[in-house]
Design a protein around this motif. Sequence first.
Motif, PDB file in Angstrom:
ATOM      1  N   ARG A  83     -10.599  12.193   4.048  1.00  4.91           N
ATOM      2  CA  ARG A  83     -10.646  10.725   4.007  1.00  4.91           C
ATOM      3  C   ARG A  83     -11.749  10.265   4.849  1.00  4.91           C
ATOM      4  N   VAL A 129      -6.930   0.072  -5.138  1.00  6.13           N
ATOM      5  CA  VAL A 129      -8.168   0.058  -4.750  1.00  6.13           C
ATOM      6  C   VAL A 129      -7.988   0.728  -3.170  1.00  6.13           C
ATOM      7  N   ALA A 130      -9.188   1.055  -2.531  1.00  7.82           N
ATOM      8  CA  ALA A 130      -9.027   1.685  -1.065  1.00  7.82           C
ATOM      9  C   ALA A 130      -9.187   0.743  -0.153  1.00  7.82           C
ATOM     10  N   ASP A 131      -9.375  -0.387  -0.285  1.00 11.02           N
ATOM     11  CA  ASP A 131      -9.529  -1.468   0.473  1.00 11.02           C
ATOM     12  C   ASP A 131      -8.501  -2.871   0.295  1.00 11.02           C
ATOM     13  N   ALA A 132      -7.854  -2.958   1.513  1.00 16.34           N
ATOM     14  CA  ALA A 132      -6.885  -4.170   1.511  1.00 16.34           C
ATOM     15  C   ALA A 132      -7.544  -5.430   1.062  1.00 16.34           C
ATOM     16  N   ALA A 133      -8.819  -5.710   1.558  1.00 17.01           N
ATOM     17  CA  ALA A 133      -9.398  -6.725   0.813  1.00 17.01           C
ATOM     18  C   ALA A 133      -9.522  -7.115  -0.427  1.00 17.01           C
ATOM     19  N   ALA A 134      -9.398  -5.926  -1.339  1.00 12.06           N
ATOM     20  CA  ALA A 134      -9.563  -6.104  -2.718  1.00 12.06           C
ATOM     21  C   ALA A 134      -8.382  -6.032  -3.297  1.00 12.06           C
ATOM     22  N   TRP A 144      -4.031   0.661  -2.398  1.00 14.41           N
ATOM     23  CA  TRP A 144      -3.510  -0.520  -2.355  1.00 14.41           C
ATOM     24  C   TRP A 144      -3.337  -1.362  -3.605  1.00 14.41           C
ATOM     25  N   SER A 166       0.699  -1.222  -0.036  1.00 16.15           N
ATOM     26  CA  SER A 166       0.058  -0.114   0.043  1.00 16.15           C
ATOM     27  C   SER A 166       0.917   1.212  -0.154  1.00 16.15           C
TER      28      SER A 166
END
Length: 289
Positions: free
Chosen positions: A287, A236-241, A226, A215
């Motif tokens: 944010r 992407v804004a989400d670590a899961a993606a 990320w 990231s």
Amino acid sequence: VRFSRWSPLRLLGGSYWTGATDGTNLSVTELASTTVHLGATDGTLATIRLPRGAVISGRVTASDGTTPLLDVAVTTCPVGGGPCDTAWTDEAGDFTTGTLRPNARYTLELSPDPDDPARVVGGWYAEGATGNVAALAASATGVLLGTVDRTVLTARLPRGSVISGRIRRADTGAGIGGAMVVVSTTDGSYLLSTFTDDRGDYTTGALRPGRYLVSADAGSPFAVGWYAPAAPGGSVADAAAATTVVVTGPVAPGIGIGLPLLPRYRVTGSIAGASRSEEHTSELQSRGL
């Protein structure tokens, strides 16, 4: 009672304890102590005899077994818990711990200087493993320290891999200098971080071959991103993606991240005064809104 842990006398300190069965009147584990009541006159304690400890020493080299490694932190901890000791290797790769409690087993964690150009990775001393170094603490064999000093076998740290790439603006593609790049495990645990140069380029410290998440955070007005090369802008804004980075060779290049601008919000309202009211409009970037 405190005594220099680097003293050649190899003496241990501890807490005054009249319950010691060895006649030292000292508890070296500091789990027990005797309270001393001081009245109006001077008090005299029983004689305290400082017990002798021992040290662990050794040498840390690169995987070739001959290239010494400077400033490797060697952290020695007693198995089962207790205070740890940290020493650093010298120019010859040699280290000697501070004075330790004898008749105990210790684990040794080896942490190289992240800026070492040798790009080696650390681990735990494990006699019989490749280079006598294990990647996981659970695989550490530990060192049994008796009443005399112990010299361990040479530990040979393996060469690691690095991740490199560029952090850029998602809208223009221009590199972003001073952005922080963070490498995490696939379950989100922090491993290491570095910063981009003026062109937005970065190279991480040494890593073991494996799978990682990357990231970048450049601060306002950019959002955190990320690594996800197939996503719009490359992040992407989400670590899961996020897309996992697979590290196999010496370098995993081209791991670039495009950071989008933070969304803009318009806030409109009025400020009422005693004699007049005015309407104001402000634009904010956040944010967390």
